[in-house]
Write a protein that holds these residues in place. Structure first.
Motif, short mmCIF file in Angstrom:
data_model
loop_
_atom_site.label_atom_id
_atom_site.label_comp_id
_atom_site.label_asym_id
_atom_site.label_seq_id
_atom_site.Cartn_x
_atom_site.Cartn_y
_atom_site.Cartn_z
N HIS A 203 0.86 -1.19 0.00
CA HIS A 203 0.00 0.00 0.00
C HIS A 203 0.89 1.24 0.00
N TRP A 204 0.69 2.11 -0.94
CA TRP A 204 1.52 3.31 -1.05
C TRP A 204 1.36 4.18 0.20
N GLU A 205 2.49 4.70 0.68
CA GLU A 205 2.51 5.46 1.93
C GLU A 205 2.79 6.95 1.66
N PHE A 206 2.01 7.81 2.31
CA PHE A 206 2.16 9.25 2.15
C PHE A 206 2.10 9.93 3.52
N GLU A 207 2.73 11.11 3.59
CA GLU A 207 2.70 11.88 4.83
C GLU A 207 2.94 13.35 4.50
N ARG A 208 2.16 14.22 5.16
CA ARG A 208 2.36 15.66 5.01
C ARG A 208 1.76 16.38 6.22
N HIS A 209 2.56 17.25 6.82
CA HIS A 209 2.10 18.05 7.96
C HIS A 209 1.51 17.16 9.06
N GLY A 210 2.15 16.01 9.29
CA GLY A 210 1.68 15.13 10.35
C GLY A 210 0.55 14.21 9.96
N GLU A 211 0.01 14.36 8.76
CA GLU A 211 -1.08 13.51 8.29
C GLU A 211 -0.48 12.34 7.49
N ALA A 212 -0.74 11.11 7.91
CA ALA A 212 -0.21 9.91 7.25
C ALA A 212 -1.34 9.14 6.58
N LEU A 213 -1.08 8.67 5.37
CA LEU A 213 -2.07 7.90 4.61
C LEU A 213 -1.42 6.67 4.00
N THR A 214 -2.17 5.61 3.92
CA THR A 214 -1.75 4.43 3.13
C THR A 214 -2.88 4.10 2.17
N ILE A 215 -2.53 3.87 0.91
CA ILE A 215 -3.54 3.68 -0.12
C ILE A 215 -3.27 2.40 -0.91
N ASP A 216 -4.28 1.56 -1.01
CA ASP A 216 -4.21 0.38 -1.85
C ASP A 216 -4.63 0.80 -3.25
N VAL A 217 -3.63 1.21 -4.06
CA VAL A 217 -3.93 1.76 -5.37
C VAL A 217 -4.45 0.69 -6.32
N LYS A 218 -5.13 1.13 -7.36
CA LYS A 218 -5.68 0.23 -8.36
C LYS A 218 -4.91 0.35 -9.66
N GLY A 219 -4.84 -0.74 -10.40
CA GLY A 219 -4.14 -0.72 -11.67
C GLY A 219 -4.26 -2.03 -12.40
N ALA A 220 -3.84 -2.02 -13.66
CA ALA A 220 -3.99 -3.20 -14.51
C ALA A 220 -2.81 -4.16 -14.41
N ALA A 261 5.13 15.27 -4.78
CA ALA A 261 6.43 15.33 -4.10
C ALA A 261 6.30 15.81 -2.66
N ASP A 262 5.31 16.68 -2.39
CA ASP A 262 5.17 17.20 -1.03
C ASP A 262 4.51 16.20 -0.08
N TRP A 263 4.13 15.02 -0.62
CA TRP A 263 3.52 13.98 0.21
C TRP A 263 4.49 12.82 0.47
N THR A 264 5.73 12.92 0.04
CA THR A 264 6.67 11.81 0.20
C THR A 264 7.96 12.30 0.86
N PRO A 265 7.97 12.52 2.16
CA PRO A 265 9.18 12.97 2.86
C PRO A 265 10.18 11.83 3.02
N PRO A 266 11.46 12.13 3.32
CA PRO A 266 12.44 11.09 3.60
C PRO A 266 11.97 10.24 4.79
N PHE A 267 12.27 8.94 4.73
CA PHE A 267 11.73 8.08 5.79
C PHE A 267 12.72 7.10 6.40
N ASP A 268 13.76 6.69 5.70
CA ASP A 268 14.67 5.68 6.25
C ASP A 268 15.92 5.63 5.41
#
Length: 299
Positions: A203-220, A261-268
Motif C-alpha cells: 500500500h503506497w505510503e504518504f505523509e504531510r504536515h503530520g497527516e499519514a495515509l496508506t492507499i491500496d492503489v488500483k491498476g492493470a 512530491a510534497d507527500w513523500t518525505p524522507p523516511f529511512d
C-alpha cells in the motif's frame, strides 16, 4: 571452495543449509558433481549415509543431522581462528558473503567497486533476494537492508542517504490524465501495483504536515521488480511508486515526471548489519571502515 582440508565439512554444512546440491555448489563455487563427489567420499570414509537423496529432494538422515549439529560449532571456531590470524596481514583477503535486495545492491555498488579496487585480494559474493533471511543460519557475513528491517540483535552501520519515494508517470500518461494533487486523487488513476516478497500487495505510503495515509492503489498490472515497474511506467501503463534513487535518471532525462512530491518525505536509510557476538573478519571490518570513511550517507 577453500582447499584447507575442511572442504568436505564445508560441503556437508552447505548442503544441510540449502537442502540442495545445486544451491550448495553455487554457494561454494564448485560444480554440482564435485560437491556430490566430496560428500560421497566423506560418507564412504566414515561408513554412514549423511543425506537421503531423491531426484527431487535432499534431506539429512538422523546421523547426518547429528553430524552437522556437531560439526557446525567446531568449524565456526576454526574459521574464526583463521580469520583472526589473517587479520594480521597487511591487506585483507578472502571471501565476503553479503545478502541484500537487488535495489539495495544497486545503491551500494559504488562502495563495492571501491572496496574491490582498494583490496584486490578480497572477493565479494553478493546474493540478492527480496525476502529477509537469517544471515547467520544461511552462512552470510553481513546483510544490507532498510534500517527498520534490521534485526535488533545485529550491529547496524548506516549506508547511503535517507531514502525517499517518488510517484512518477510518463509524459504520455499525463497527456491523457490530469496530475494528481493529493493522494486521494489516485483513485482516478491507473497505478502500477507492487507485490512484496511475502506475496502481499504494498500500500503506497504518504505523509504531510503530520497527516499519514496508506492507499491500496488500483491498476492493470502488478509487479515485484523495480526495473519492470520502471519499464511499465515509461510505457505509460500508469503511475509508479519507487525510490528517488531508482527513478532519478528518468526524472532527470524527462522520461518520467514526478507528482505528489510534497507527500513523500524522507523516511529511512539502508544499513549494513552483522552479528555482534562473532569475531568480525578482516574483510568485513575493512568494508565497514570504508563505509564510515565515506560518511555513511554518501554511498
Amino acid at each position: 571452495m577453500e582447499t584447507s582440508g575442511l572442504t568436505e565439512l564445508e560441503a556437508v554444512l552447505a548442503v544441510a543449509r540449502h537442502r540442495s546440491f545445486r544451491a550448495a555448489a553455487t554457494e561454494l563455487g564448485v560444480s554440482k558433481s564435485a560437491l556430490s563427489h566430496a560428500i560421497a567420499a566423506l560418507e564412504a570414509r566414515i561408513g554412514v549415509r549423511l543425506f537421503n537423496r531423491t531426484t527431487r529432494s535432499v534431506s539429512l538422515t538422523e546421523a547426518g543431522a547429528q553430524f552437522a549439529d556437531s560439526v557446525a560449532p567446531a568449524l565456526s571456531a576454526i574459521r574464526t581462528a583463521l580469520e583472526q590470524a589473517g587479520s594480521y596481514r597487511d591487506t585483507p583477503s578472502g571471501n565476503l558473503r553479503i545478502n541484500t535486495s537487488a535495489g539495495a545492491a544497486r545503491q551500494a555498488m559504488p562502495i563495492f567497486i571501491e572496496f574491490l579496487r582498494r583490496y584486490p585480494e578480497m572477493k565479494l559474493d553478493i546474493v540478492t533476494e527480496g525476502r529477509m533471511i537469517d544471515i547467520v543460519v544461511e552462512g552470510f557475513d553481513a546483510g544490507i537492508r532498510l534500517a527498520e528491517a534490521v534485526p535488533q540483535d545485529m550491529i547496524a552501520v548506516p549506508l547511503g542517504p535517507m531514502l525517499r519515494f517518488a510517484v512518477a508517470g510518463s509524459p504520455a500518461y499525463f497527456v491523457e490524465h490530469p496530475q494528481p494533487r493529493t493522494p486521494a486523487d489516485l483513485a482516478a488513476h491507473r497505478c502500477i501495483r507492487t507485490r512484496m516478497p511475502s506475496g502481499a500487495i504494498y500500500h503506497w505510503e504518504f505523509e504531510r504536515h503530520g497527516e499519514a495515509l496508506t492507499i491500496d492503489v488500483k491498476g492493470a498490472i502488478t509487479l515485484d521488480d523495480p526495473e519492470l515497474m520502471l519499464s511499465a511506467a515509461r510505457a505509460g501503463l500508469g503511475l509508479t511508486y519507487l525510490t528517488e534513487w531508482t527513478v532519478g535518471a528518468d526524472l532527470q532525462a524527462g522520461t518520467l515526471r514526478r507528482v505528489l512530491a510534497d507527500w513523500t518525505p524522507p523516511f529511512d536509510r539502508l544499513s549494513l548489519y552483522y552479528p555482534g557476538r562473532r569475531h568480525v573478519p578482516a574483510g568485513l571490518r575493512a568494508l565497514i571502515d570504508l563505509i564510515r570513511e565515506r560518511g555513511g550517507a554518501r554511498a
